[in-house]
Design a protein around this motif. Structure first.
Motif, PDB file in Angstrom:
ATOM      1  N   ASP A 129       0.816  -1.229   0.000  1.00 17.68           N
ATOM      2  CA  ASP A 129       0.000   0.000   0.000  1.00 17.68           C
ATOM      3  C   ASP A 129       0.847   1.275   0.000  1.00 17.68           C
ATOM      4  O   ASP A 129       0.302   2.382  -0.120  1.00 17.68           O
ATOM      5  CB  ASP A 129      -0.917   0.052   1.232  1.00 17.68           C
ATOM      6  CG  ASP A 129      -2.088  -0.915   1.119  1.00 17.68           C
ATOM      7  OD1 ASP A 129      -2.134  -1.658   0.132  1.00 17.68           O
ATOM      8  OD2 ASP A 129      -2.942  -0.919   2.029  1.00 17.68           O
ATOM      9  N   ALA A 130       2.162   1.132   0.161  1.00 20.02           N
ATOM     10  CA  ALA A 130       3.010   2.319   0.348  1.00 20.02           C
ATOM     11  C   ALA A 130       2.811   3.407  -0.722  1.00 20.02           C
ATOM     12  O   ALA A 130       2.802   4.598  -0.387  1.00 20.02           O
ATOM     13  CB  ALA A 130       4.478   1.904   0.425  1.00 20.02           C
ATOM     14  N   PRO A 131       2.620   3.048  -2.007  1.00 20.59           N
ATOM     15  CA  PRO A 131       2.512   4.123  -3.012  1.00 20.59           C
ATOM     16  C   PRO A 131       1.399   5.124  -2.742  1.00 20.59           C
ATOM     17  O   PRO A 131       1.477   6.267  -3.179  1.00 20.59           O
ATOM     18  CB  PRO A 131       2.260   3.355  -4.318  1.00 20.59           C
ATOM     19  CG  PRO A 131       2.886   2.022  -4.096  1.00 20.59           C
ATOM     20  CD  PRO A 131       2.656   1.718  -2.636  1.00 20.59           C
ATOM     21  N   VAL A 132       0.365   4.715  -2.009  1.00 22.21           N
ATOM     22  CA  VAL A 132      -0.745   5.650  -1.792  1.00 22.21           C
ATOM     23  C   VAL A 132      -0.274   6.868  -0.985  1.00 22.21           C
ATOM     24  O   VAL A 132      -0.810   7.969  -1.126  1.00 22.21           O
ATOM     25  CB  VAL A 132      -1.957   4.951  -1.130  1.00 22.21           C
ATOM     26  CG1 VAL A 132      -1.775   4.755   0.369  1.00 22.21           C
ATOM     27  CG2 VAL A 132      -3.241   5.725  -1.406  1.00 22.21           C
ATOM     28  N   TYR A 133       0.782   6.680  -0.180  1.00 20.45           N
ATOM     29  CA  TYR A 133       1.307   7.814   0.594  1.00 20.45           C
ATOM     30  C   TYR A 133       2.095   8.781  -0.300  1.00 20.45           C
ATOM     31  O   TYR A 133       2.144   9.982  -0.043  1.00 20.45           O
ATOM     32  CB  TYR A 133       2.164   7.306   1.766  1.00 20.45           C
ATOM     33  CG  TYR A 133       1.331   6.513   2.748  1.00 20.45           C
ATOM     34  CD1 TYR A 133       0.647   7.151   3.779  1.00 20.45           C
ATOM     35  CD2 TYR A 133       1.168   5.129   2.619  1.00 20.45           C
ATOM     36  CE1 TYR A 133      -0.153   6.444   4.659  1.00 20.45           C
ATOM     37  CE2 TYR A 133       0.364   4.413   3.488  1.00 20.45           C
ATOM     38  CZ  TYR A 133      -0.294   5.067   4.506  1.00 20.45           C
ATOM     39  OH  TYR A 133      -1.099   4.372   5.371  1.00 20.45           O
ATOM     40  N   THR A 134       2.707   8.230  -1.340  1.00 20.23           N
ATOM     41  CA  THR A 134       3.378   9.095  -2.326  1.00 20.23           C
ATOM     42  C   THR A 134       2.340   9.959  -3.024  1.00 20.23           C
ATOM     43  O   THR A 134       2.516  11.164  -3.194  1.00 20.23           O
ATOM     44  CB  THR A 134       4.101   8.226  -3.390  1.00 20.23           C
ATOM     45  OG1 THR A 134       5.003   7.363  -2.728  1.00 20.23           O
ATOM     46  CG2 THR A 134       4.845   9.070  -4.390  1.00 20.23           C
ATOM     47  N   LEU A 135       1.248   9.332  -3.434  1.00 17.92           N
ATOM     48  CA  LEU A 135       0.184  10.081  -4.101  1.00 17.92           C
ATOM     49  C   LEU A 135      -0.418  11.115  -3.148  1.00 17.92           C
ATOM     50  O   LEU A 135      -0.719  12.243  -3.544  1.00 17.92           O
ATOM     51  CB  LEU A 135      -0.904   9.131  -4.627  1.00 17.92           C
ATOM     52  CG  LEU A 135      -0.684   8.609  -6.058  1.00 17.92           C
ATOM     53  CD1 LEU A 135       0.578   7.805  -6.192  1.00 17.92           C
ATOM     54  CD2 LEU A 135      -1.882   7.789  -6.532  1.00 17.92           C
ATOM     55  N   ALA A 136      -0.556  10.724  -1.873  1.00 15.00           N
ATOM     56  CA  ALA A 136      -1.114  11.661  -0.884  1.00 15.00           C
ATOM     57  C   ALA A 136      -0.224  12.897  -0.762  1.00 15.00           C
ATOM     58  O   ALA A 136      -0.718  14.024  -0.664  1.00 15.00           O
ATOM     59  CB  ALA A 136      -1.252  10.974   0.476  1.00 15.00           C
ATOM     60  N   ALA A 137       1.084  12.679  -0.783  1.00 17.91           N
ATOM     61  CA  ALA A 137       2.004  13.816  -0.664  1.00 17.91           C
ATOM     62  C   ALA A 137       1.895  14.720  -1.893  1.00 17.91           C
ATOM     63  O   ALA A 137       1.902  15.951  -1.770  1.00 17.91           O
ATOM     64  CB  ALA A 137       3.436  13.318  -0.484  1.00 17.91           C
ATOM     65  N   ALA A 138       1.761  14.124  -3.070  1.00 14.34           N
ATOM     66  CA  ALA A 138       1.620  14.939  -4.288  1.00 14.34           C
ATOM     67  C   ALA A 138       0.332  15.763  -4.224  1.00 14.34           C
ATOM     68  O   ALA A 138       0.315  16.942  -4.599  1.00 14.34           O
ATOM     69  CB  ALA A 138       1.638  14.045  -5.529  1.00 14.34           C
TER      70      ALA A 138
END
Ligand code: BT5
Length: 305
Positions: free
Chosen positions: A135-144
């Motif tokens: 699930d980690a990529p969702v935090y990258t998207l959240a930051a963007a």
């Protein structure tokens, strides 16, 4: 709560009993928050009309004053805020935001250099969410999304290029680098690094077409900008179901012809969707492929390979 106290004081002067009633806490609790903010370096005046914020604090250690949910560590200079956050992670820390006025060894993805002079916003958020590592990529998207929303408040027409670039007119304003470690089958920690070119001349930056807030809207006050960004990120990190709809609302990649380079292959097609936790769906003409990670380039309609 301390963040709300700070916001009310910015609209001050406000008497302590009134502030207490607005926030639903006791006057003694208000005084405690005010004292803690002062200790953190926030300049609060007490006059006849009540308490009020004298001036927005400078971009420095006070940027973390009373920020709900995060402990903020501000450094004048670091090699990399991600590197520092990883160190803190190995020491068992969590919910820490590492900020640096400058980075001397900032990193992008695939160990690329990220140039980080004074004037920018360079920060890393260390979390230990109870989610599967996938699930980690969702935090990258959240930051963007958090960066995009924060700069759009300043009137900058920012959009997101999958997965992690914030662009203005095709020029890169910000990037996100997420690093993780596993603990057995679970996620041990997650470091989300954000680099946002704020009060910098684009000519001082490398890359294809960098841009900065200075170029887009003039120099900005980074104190409220960073607090807004972290507030948005915290909300999304606590409610990851809200991330993809928000991301789609600001995405510039969907509906475009794109070229995506993954580790071992390059795909060209139309970006038709993004699915949890952040994969891109690409219609290549031979069907829809789902790409979990890669470097994405937006193509002009006539450009097909
Ligand atoms: C990224 O990488 O976009 C992720 C950048 C993350 C930086 C933050 S700053 C705080 C934290 N601490 C760190 O050490 N890192 C994070 P990527 O998509 O790989 O883009 C890297 C490429 O962008 C480089 O190869 C350059 O061409 C270009 N570049 C370097 N510095 C830039 C800048 N300040 N602005 C725009 N482009 C830049």
């Amino acid at each position: 709560m301390r963040d709300r106290v700070l916001r009310e004081l910015a609209d001050g002067p406000v008497p302590v009993p009134e502030l207490a009633a607005t926030l639903g806490i006791t006057p003694a609790a208000v005084r405690e928050h005010v004292e803690a903010l002062r200790v953190a370096g926030v300049d609060i005046a007490a006059g006849e009309g009540g308490h009020e914020l004298r001036a927005t604090p400078a971009y420095g250690p006070a940027v973390g004053a009373g920020l709900d949910g995060f402990e903020v560590a501000f450094h004048d200079s670091l090699d990399s805020t991600n590197r520092r956050a990883r160190d803190l992670a190995t020491r068992g820390r969590e919910n820490v935001v590492v900020l640096a006025a400058e980075q001397t060894g900032g990193r992008g993805r695939l160990d690329r250099e990220w140039v980080s002079p004074r004037g920018g916003v360079w920060l890393s958020i260390l979390l230990r969410p109870s989610v599967p590592p996938a699930d980690a990529p969702v935090y990258t998207l959240a930051a963007a999304v958090a960066v995009t929303r924060a700069v759009r408040e300043l009137g900058v027409d920012a959009v997101i290029k999958w997965p992690n670039d914030v662009l203005v007119d095709g020029r890169k304003l910000a990037g996100v680098l997420t690093e993780t470690a596993r603990d057995g089958d679970g996620l041990a920690w997650l470091v989300v690094g954000v680099g946002l070119n704020a009060n910098i001349d684009p000519g001082d930056l490398p890359g294809d077409r960098p841009t900065t807030l200075r170029a887009e809207c003039g120099d900005v006050d980074r104190f409220p900008l960073v607090r807004r960004l972290l507030g948005e990120f915290r909300r999304l990190a606590r409610d990851t179901g809200a991330v993809l709809p928000a991301w789609r609302a600001h995405a510039d990649t969907l509906g475009r012809r794109v070229r995506v380079a993954t580790g071992d292959r390059t795909l060209v097609g139309e970006a038709v969707g993004v699915t949890f936790p952040g994969a891109l769906e690409l219609d290549t003409g031979d069907g829809v492929e789902t790409v979990a990670a890669g470097d994405c380039e937006h193509l002009r309609p006539a450009e097909t390979s």
